[in-house]
Motif scaffolding. Structure first.
Motif, PDB file in Angstrom:
ATOM      1  N   ILE A  95       2.875  75.319  10.804  1.00  0.00           N
ATOM      2  CA  ILE A  95       1.957  75.847   9.800  1.00  0.00           C
ATOM      3  C   ILE A  95       1.992  77.371   9.874  1.00  0.00           C
ATOM      4  O   ILE A  95       1.787  77.959  10.960  1.00  0.00           O
ATOM      5  N   PHE A  96       2.233  78.022   8.739  1.00  0.00           N
ATOM      6  CA  PHE A  96       2.471  79.469   8.723  1.00  0.00           C
ATOM      7  C   PHE A  96       1.290  80.231   8.109  1.00  0.00           C
ATOM      8  O   PHE A  96       0.633  79.739   7.186  1.00  0.00           O
ATOM      9  N   PHE A  97       1.091  81.459   8.627  1.00  0.00           N
ATOM     10  CA  PHE A  97      -0.024  82.294   8.182  1.00  0.00           C
ATOM     11  C   PHE A  97       0.485  83.683   7.793  1.00  0.00           C
ATOM     12  O   PHE A  97       1.291  84.285   8.507  1.00  0.00           O
TER      13      PHE A  97
ATOM     14  N   ASP B 284      -4.122  85.220   5.310  1.00  0.00           N
ATOM     15  CA  ASP B 284      -4.570  83.897   5.773  1.00  0.00           C
ATOM     16  C   ASP B 284      -5.373  84.020   7.063  1.00  0.00           C
ATOM     17  O   ASP B 284      -6.396  83.360   7.244  1.00  0.00           O
ATOM     18  N   ILE B 285      -4.894  84.856   7.976  1.00  0.00           N
ATOM     19  CA  ILE B 285      -5.601  85.035   9.257  1.00  0.00           C
ATOM     20  C   ILE B 285      -6.964  85.674   9.026  1.00  0.00           C
ATOM     21  O   ILE B 285      -7.976  85.242   9.599  1.00  0.00           O
ATOM     22  N   ASP B 286      -6.999  86.671   8.161  1.00  0.00           N
ATOM     23  CA  ASP B 286      -8.254  87.357   7.899  1.00  0.00           C
ATOM     24  C   ASP B 286      -9.260  86.424   7.223  1.00  0.00           C
ATOM     25  O   ASP B 286     -10.449  86.407   7.567  1.00  0.00           O
TER      26      ASP B 286
ATOM     27  N   LEU C  62      -7.342  80.462  18.917  1.00  0.00           N
ATOM     28  CA  LEU C  62      -7.079  81.772  18.313  1.00  0.00           C
ATOM     29  C   LEU C  62      -7.899  82.010  17.047  1.00  0.00           C
ATOM     30  O   LEU C  62      -8.417  83.109  16.832  1.00  0.00           O
ATOM     31  N   VAL C  63      -8.008  80.996  16.187  1.00  0.00           N
ATOM     32  CA  VAL C  63      -8.765  81.187  14.950  1.00  0.00           C
ATOM     33  C   VAL C  63     -10.233  81.442  15.273  1.00  0.00           C
ATOM     34  O   VAL C  63     -10.874  82.324  14.698  1.00  0.00           O
TER      35      VAL C  63
END
Length: 430
Positions: free
Chosen positions: A100-102, A106-108, A142-143
């Motif tokens: 799954i890619f960010f 997406d991270i923010d 991490l999220v």
């Protein structure tokens, strides 16, 4: 308290208009950039313009775990590879993992959703969060970490395991909240008890955030009672960002699913038809805002129900019940469908049952439930043990309609899990 009050309390009509605009945009993007989705649409005679209402989302075919595996690693990217800044994967214990890619956005955005979750449970800048989830390819730690930093709390990135050190960190840094799996919270409680540490007296804990594995309401009550804290239920999955897809507010009456980011459907897993609010079914989610790897109508296999009515907290996003189990967790004994959580719910409500248990499937007709019980019950009087064994057996039979064999074990004798628990041991052979 709100992190993004306007978004969290948005009026339902405006929310649905926002969802439709985002759905149409994400459909256009994947049609133009992801060959898998373009092929799916073309084969069904669909075009991005076919989605004129939210109900039209049901025209879109489901995406499954197998689809993600088949396009490992980069086949479902919707942006150029250069815009991707992070990848998370599943364990891949049975073959290739799901990747799954960010993007940075997406991270923010994922961190903002976590910040909403923590703020609505009362977390503030003076809190200390000890994160006991696995750091690395798993999204869980991490999220949550990035979201907690947005709120401004002090993070202790402990990761799982090394229980003695976890306790030392909690004492030294005056930890006020923990992010932890239910099974590890139960194990940690047992260790604290053996060390004579009373969390109400000797620690500074106020709340725990639990997810990553289904658990029962009885388990929540047991953990809240032991630690003297509030336990908040969390739901998430890597395919949709990780944790923070849905979260309980301070009312603890179901988890608000952030509908401005995810389109929620609950379907009958047998017929694929939608079910009414209050009815149990499988969650199907569409990511409305993800850039790197948006996924349409993902079959999560998780079972829940939409709770009818508004929440007194003022948030307009619908609430889902705790996860009842997964369609692929279900097993059959003597022709009866059984979910592990049904068994946990009974065990955790029996006085004398300790924190750990395991379900062993011996054959298609026989199941053994191994359960640890309180030390003081091993007092040399067999009558006490037989009485408890009969109580557990009868209650389980009433719940699951199958009479299991029940084995009582001393505390600390069953396998311990510091990450996700493995509750079911399947020894059956065809």
């Amino acid at each position: 308290m709100f992190w993004q009050q306007e978004s969290e309390t948005i009026e339902r009509k405006r929310l649905e208009e926002l969802q439709l605009g985002r759905l149409q945009a994400v459909v256009r993007r994947v049609y133009e950039n992801v060959p898998f989705y373009r092929k799916q649409f073309d084969e069904r005679g669909l075009a991005p313009g076919s989605i004129a209402t939210l109900a039209d989302a049901r025209k879109i075919p489901f995406t499954t775990k197998e689809d993600i595996l088949a396009h490992y690693p980069f086949g479902l990217l919707a942006v150029p590879r250069e815009e991707i800044v992070r990848v998370h994967t599943s364990s891949g214990t049975t073959g290739k993992p799901k990747a799954i890619f960010f993007t940075k956005s997406d991270i923010d955005r994922g961190a903002d959703l976590i910040a909403r979750c923590l703020t609505m449970t009362g977390m503030r800048k003076n809190d200390v969060l000890q994160n006991m989830m696995t750091y690395g390819l798993f999204t869980g730690a991490l999220v949550m970490h990035y979201g907690a930093e947005k709120v401004g709390v002090l993070i202790v990135p402990a990761g799982p395991g090394n229980t003695d050190r976890q306790i030392t960190l909690m004492q030294d840094f005056k930890t006020t909240a923990i992010h932890i799996t239910p099974s590890y919270a139960l194990y940690l409680a047992d260790v604290l008890d053996r060390k004579g540490i009373d969390p109400r007296r000797d620690l500074s804990l106020k709340r725990a955030y639990m997810g990553a594995e289904p658990y029962s309401e009885e388990t929540r009550k047991k953990i809240e009672q032991f630690y003297g804290i509030d336990v908040y239920n969390s739901y998430g999955l890597s395919e949709m960002n990780g944790p923070g897809v849905a979260f309980e507010c301070e009312r603890k009456e179901g988890m608000h699913l952030w509908e401005d980011n995810f389109l929620l459907e609950i379907i009958d897993p047998e017929t694929d038809e939608p079910v009414s609010d209050g009815q149990k079914g499988e969650i199907v989610l569409t990511s409305l805002c993800r850039e790197g790897m948006p996924i349409l109508r993902y079959r999560t296999r998780d079972l829940t129900a939409v709770l009818p009515g508004p929440c007194p907290c003022g948030r307009s996003h619908r609430r889902i019940s705790r996860i009842f189990g997964r369609t692929d967790d279900m097993f059959i004994v003597k022709g009866v469908n059984i979910f592990p959580q049904q068994i946990e719910n009974i065990l955790m409500g029996v006085k004398g049952v300790a924190q750990n248990y395991q379900i062993v499937l011996e054959s298609l007709d026989h199941m053994t439930v191994q359960v640890e019980i309180a030390r003081d019950l091993f007092d040399g009087n067999v009558t006490h043990l037989v009485k408890l064994q009969n109580v557990i057996t009868d209650r389980l039979k009433n719940e699951i309609l199958v009479k299991p064999k029940v084995e009582l074990h001393e505390p600390g004798t069953l396998p311990v899990f510091e990450g996700k628990a493995k509750r079911v041991i399947d020894k059956r052979t065809l």
